[in-house]
Design an enzyme around this catalytic site. Structure first.
Site, PDB file in Angstrom:
ATOM      1  N   ARG A  62       0.825  -1.208   0.000  1.00  0.00           N
ATOM      2  CA  ARG A  62       0.000   0.000   0.000  1.00  0.00           C
ATOM      3  C   ARG A  62       0.860   1.258   0.000  1.00  0.00           C
ATOM      4  O   ARG A  62       0.443   2.310  -0.476  1.00  0.00           O
ATOM      5  CB  ARG A  62      -0.908   0.027   1.231  1.00  0.00           C
ATOM      6  CG  ARG A  62      -2.049  -0.947   1.173  1.00  0.00           C
ATOM      7  CD  ARG A  62      -3.000  -0.813   2.346  1.00  0.00           C
ATOM      8  NE  ARG A  62      -3.962  -1.907   2.292  1.00  0.00           N
ATOM      9  CZ  ARG A  62      -5.040  -1.926   1.507  1.00  0.00           C
ATOM     10  NH1 ARG A  62      -5.302  -0.886   0.747  1.00  0.00           N
ATOM     11  NH2 ARG A  62      -5.855  -2.967   1.502  1.00  0.00           N
ATOM     12  N   ASP A 134      -9.530   0.996  -7.654  1.00  0.00           N
ATOM     13  CA  ASP A 134     -10.112   0.646  -6.371  1.00  0.00           C
ATOM     14  C   ASP A 134     -10.184  -0.870  -6.164  1.00  0.00           C
ATOM     15  O   ASP A 134     -11.125  -1.380  -5.572  1.00  0.00           O
ATOM     16  CB  ASP A 134     -11.524   1.262  -6.278  1.00  0.00           C
ATOM     17  CG  ASP A 134     -12.108   1.175  -4.874  1.00  0.00           C
ATOM     18  OD1 ASP A 134     -11.324   1.138  -3.921  1.00  0.00           O
ATOM     19  OD2 ASP A 134     -13.336   1.133  -4.749  1.00  0.00           O
TER      20      ASP A 134
END
Length: 318
Positions: A62, A134
């Site tokens: 991330r 996403d």
């Protein structure tokens, strides 16, 4: 790569992105997100992600795009507006978030991203990378902020000075070195409308959202029964929530989108309160076949409707 050549490539890619329906385009250097690391760790440690276990997975990926795309040089962020031409009738009716009016954005945007990636390879040559909508451990709002697309609002959403926050974000992580765009300042100032208006108090402090109290989380991510503590606080939302966006002063600049796929399905637009309550699985599958709403599954949506209906009955009973 020569600076002028890199800038020329960037302008060509930007022009193609606009032709594909993206409204804004920004570039950030693909590097470790140092500022985000402690914030994400603290948020996770406080269990504010609730049952979203995936948020705790791939922590390093991330924060470091080169772990997703080896040799990555640039993170390209793109913005696609979804603010509706007409808000669905919510007078004495259940509500769904505006982003779910039309076709599932994952499919709409990913096809266009692939076209953009193909254009880059045809224009520049051998460029490696991946497209993201996403659906992977990418901190899209952090990258959008770094690329000068806007700033992170107190409701944790990205705010754009000319468009507000009703838009989707998508990324290309590529090994092409493009000139980065600089960040912009935070224009929230002393405003706390999003915090003050949230009926479930899901924004306990600026820039921090406790997902466990967020109506979007409760109606989409939560797989169990909605806790009784939220009874009477959901304000008829049965899929997602737009409250913190609707009250944001920057959204007065929102303009209707021009993407046909984001227009409401006619059958969904005509549903009234009774139709929602009498919804069958067959009708659910027909109306929401290509909609983000199918994410809750039929059982989840019925749970949300029943919870909202019970709260309405309590209020009327009083």
């Amino acid at each position: 790569m020569d600076v002028l050549k890199a800038d020329n490539y960037k302008q060509q890619i930007k022009q193609k992105a606009l032709e594909l329906g993206f409204e804004f385009f920004g570039v950030a250097k693909a590097e470790f997100l140092e500022e985000e690391a402690p914030r994400l760790e603290n948020w996770l440690n406080q269990q504010m992600h609730g049952q979203m276990a995936y948020m705790a997975n791939h922590f390093d990926k991330r924060l470091d795009p080169t772990l997703l795309v080896p040799g990555a040089k640039s993170v390209v962020t793109l913005m696609m507006n979804y603010f509706p031409q007409r808000v669905m009738d919510v007078s004495d009716n259940y509500k769904i978030a505006k982003y779910a009016y039309g076709k599932d954005y994952h499919f709409v945007i990913k096809d266009r991203l692939k076209s953009l990636m193909q254009f880059i390879q045809e224009t520049v040559g051998e460029v490696h990378g991946r497209v993201f909508v996403d659906s992977a451990p990418v901190m899209e709002r952090a990258w959008a902020k770094k690329s000068g697309m806007g700033w992170i609002g107190k409701n944790s959403l990205l705010l754009h000075k000319q468009r507000g926050s009703f838009f989707f974000l998508a990324e290309l992580i590529i090994d092409l070195d493009l000139p980065p765009d600089g960040p912009v300042k935070d224009y929230c100032g002393s405003c706390t409308r999003c915090m003050d208006t949230c009926p479930t108090e899901a924004i306990p402090q600026p820039y921090i959202v406790d997902a466990r109290k967020c109506i979007s989380y409760l109606t989409i991510e939560l797989k169990e029964q909605i806790p009784d503590t939220f009874e009477g606080k959901m304000q008829d939302w049965i899929f997602g929530c737009d409250i913190c966006q609707d009250v944001c002063p920057w959204n007065r600049f929102s303009k209707p989108h021009k993407v046909d796929e984001f227009l409401p399905a006619p059958d969904m637009d005509n549903l009234n309160r009774n139709d929602w309550q009498e919804l069958t699985e067959e009708i659910f599958r027909t109306i929401f076949k290509k909609s983000p709403v199918k994410r809750t599954k039929f059982e989840g949506l019925k749970r949300n409707i029943q919870f909202a209906a019970a709260a309405t009955q309590v209020v009327k009973g009083n």
